[in-house]
Design a protein around this motif. Structure first.
Motif, PDB file in Angstrom:
ATOM      1  N   LEU A  26     -26.268   2.555 -13.133  1.00  0.00           N
ATOM      2  CA  LEU A  26     -25.320   3.853 -12.985  1.00  0.00           C
ATOM      3  C   LEU A  26     -24.799   3.978 -14.404  1.00  0.00           C
ATOM      4  O   LEU A  26     -24.855   5.128 -15.014  1.00  0.00           O
ATOM      5  CB  LEU A  26     -24.409   3.928 -11.958  1.00  0.00           C
ATOM      6  CG  LEU A  26     -24.888   4.083 -10.524  1.00  0.00           C
ATOM      7  CD1 LEU A  26     -23.403   3.821  -9.845  1.00  0.00           C
ATOM      8  CD2 LEU A  26     -25.294   5.462 -10.327  1.00  0.00           C
ATOM      9  N   GLU A  27     -24.561   2.990 -15.074  1.00  0.00           N
ATOM     10  CA  GLU A  27     -24.042   2.883 -16.349  1.00  0.00           C
ATOM     11  C   GLU A  27     -24.991   3.627 -17.266  1.00  0.00           C
ATOM     12  O   GLU A  27     -24.686   4.319 -18.442  1.00  0.00           O
ATOM     13  CB  GLU A  27     -23.390   1.652 -16.788  1.00  0.00           C
ATOM     14  CG  GLU A  27     -22.837   1.574 -18.064  1.00  0.00           C
ATOM     15  CD  GLU A  27     -22.454   0.177 -18.598  1.00  0.00           C
ATOM     16  OE1 GLU A  27     -22.157  -0.144 -19.755  1.00  0.00           O
ATOM     17  OE2 GLU A  27     -22.619  -0.600 -17.850  1.00  0.00           O
ATOM     18  N   PHE A  30     -25.583   7.099 -16.781  1.00  0.00           N
ATOM     19  CA  PHE A  30     -24.320   8.328 -17.247  1.00  0.00           C
ATOM     20  C   PHE A  30     -24.324   7.841 -18.846  1.00  0.00           C
ATOM     21  O   PHE A  30     -23.954   8.999 -19.463  1.00  0.00           O
ATOM     22  CB  PHE A  30     -22.854   7.563 -16.781  1.00  0.00           C
ATOM     23  CG  PHE A  30     -22.645   8.058 -15.322  1.00  0.00           C
ATOM     24  CD1 PHE A  30     -22.660   9.277 -15.023  1.00  0.00           C
ATOM     25  CD2 PHE A  30     -22.375   6.909 -14.426  1.00  0.00           C
ATOM     26  CE1 PHE A  30     -22.559   9.656 -13.446  1.00  0.00           C
ATOM     27  CE2 PHE A  30     -22.008   7.432 -12.877  1.00  0.00           C
ATOM     28  CZ  PHE A  30     -22.131   8.625 -12.729  1.00  0.00           C
ATOM     29  N   SER A  31     -24.661   7.121 -19.423  1.00  0.00           N
ATOM     30  CA  SER A  31     -24.900   6.854 -20.917  1.00  0.00           C
ATOM     31  C   SER A  31     -25.776   8.046 -21.282  1.00  0.00           C
ATOM     32  O   SER A  31     -25.462   8.655 -22.350  1.00  0.00           O
ATOM     33  CB  SER A  31     -25.138   5.304 -21.171  1.00  0.00           C
ATOM     34  OG  SER A  31     -24.242   4.593 -20.949  1.00  0.00           O
ATOM     35  N   MET A  33     -26.803  10.723 -19.860  1.00  0.00           N
ATOM     36  CA  MET A  33     -26.335  12.061 -19.720  1.00  0.00           C
ATOM     37  C   MET A  33     -25.287  12.421 -20.681  1.00  0.00           C
ATOM     38  O   MET A  33     -25.207  13.395 -21.458  1.00  0.00           O
ATOM     39  CB  MET A  33     -25.412  11.931 -18.133  1.00  0.00           C
ATOM     40  CG  MET A  33     -26.474  12.121 -16.920  1.00  0.00           C
ATOM     41  SD  MET A  33     -25.662  12.014 -15.292  1.00  0.00           S
ATOM     42  CE  MET A  33     -24.704  13.331 -15.442  1.00  0.00           C
ATOM     43  N   ALA A  34     -24.368  11.657 -20.776  1.00  0.00           N
ATOM     44  CA  ALA A  34     -23.390  11.926 -22.216  1.00  0.00           C
ATOM     45  C   ALA A  34     -23.904  12.137 -23.494  1.00  0.00           C
ATOM     46  O   ALA A  34     -23.285  12.766 -24.236  1.00  0.00           O
ATOM     47  CB  ALA A  34     -22.246  10.523 -22.062  1.00  0.00           C
ATOM     48  N   LYS A  51     -19.765  16.225 -20.004  1.00  0.00           N
ATOM     49  CA  LYS A  51     -19.520  15.094 -20.844  1.00  0.00           C
ATOM     50  C   LYS A  51     -18.722  13.872 -20.744  1.00  0.00           C
ATOM     51  O   LYS A  51     -18.865  12.700 -20.429  1.00  0.00           O
ATOM     52  CB  LYS A  51     -19.715  15.326 -22.294  1.00  0.00           C
ATOM     53  CG  LYS A  51     -19.911  13.766 -23.413  1.00  0.00           C
ATOM     54  CD  LYS A  51     -19.994  14.409 -24.800  1.00  0.00           C
ATOM     55  CE  LYS A  51     -20.143  13.220 -25.542  1.00  0.00           C
ATOM     56  NZ  LYS A  51     -19.911  13.325 -26.904  1.00  0.00           N
ATOM     57  N   ALA A  54     -19.083  12.150 -17.375  1.00  0.00           N
ATOM     58  CA  ALA A  54     -20.306  11.412 -17.850  1.00  0.00           C
ATOM     59  C   ALA A  54     -19.915  10.001 -18.129  1.00  0.00           C
ATOM     60  O   ALA A  54     -20.063   9.007 -17.809  1.00  0.00           O
ATOM     61  CB  ALA A  54     -21.457  11.961 -18.407  1.00  0.00           C
ATOM     62  N   GLY A  57     -17.741   8.122 -15.717  1.00  0.00           N
ATOM     63  CA  GLY A  57     -18.529   7.733 -14.618  1.00  0.00           C
ATOM     64  C   GLY A  57     -19.378   6.406 -15.427  1.00  0.00           C
ATOM     65  O   GLY A  57     -19.425   5.244 -14.656  1.00  0.00           O
ATOM     66  N   ARG A  58     -19.697   6.251 -16.539  1.00  0.00           N
ATOM     67  CA  ARG A  58     -20.053   5.110 -17.437  1.00  0.00           C
ATOM     68  C   ARG A  58     -19.011   4.007 -17.408  1.00  0.00           C
ATOM     69  O   ARG A  58     -19.341   2.867 -16.909  1.00  0.00           O
ATOM     70  CB  ARG A  58     -20.572   5.477 -18.567  1.00  0.00           C
ATOM     71  CG  ARG A  58     -21.176   4.400 -19.481  1.00  0.00           C
ATOM     72  CD  ARG A  58     -21.337   4.685 -21.015  1.00  0.00           C
ATOM     73  NE  ARG A  58     -20.261   4.980 -21.679  1.00  0.00           N
ATOM     74  CZ  ARG A  58     -20.280   4.955 -22.823  1.00  0.00           C
ATOM     75  NH1 ARG A  58     -21.250   5.575 -23.439  1.00  0.00           N
ATOM     76  NH2 ARG A  58     -19.020   5.450 -23.565  1.00  0.00           N
TER      77      ARG A  58
END
Length: 74
Positions: A26-27, A30-31, A33-34, A51, A54, A57-58
């Motif tokens: 997940l991390e 999210f990375s 995505m950001a 962003k 994201a 979330g990360r």
């Protein structure tokens, strides 16, 4: 001879390890995505908010992974 406590402890460690692995995925997600959202225009409020979510979330995934690492080790 294996004691019941040892079996339970092993199961907890296995579950914590699996949780950490999932939180690491997940991390990473999210990375990415950001990073991709950062490539778009920062002036768009929707992209900025996405962003920000994201990155949040990360951060949460990293914190939960650390919590499960502590549970598995301690």
């Amino acid at each position: 001879m294996t004691k019941p406590y040892d079996v339970e402890r092993t199961e907890v460690c296995d579950m914590a390890s699996l949780a950490v692995e999932q939180f690491n995925y997940l991390e990473a997600l999210f990375s990415v995505m950001a990073e991709q959202l950062g490539a778009f225009g920062a002036e768009d409020r929707i992209i900025r908010d996405a962003k920000r979510l994201a990155l949040l979330g990360r951060s949460h995934a990293e914190q939960w992974a650390c919590a499960f690492l502590d549970e598995g080790n301690g």
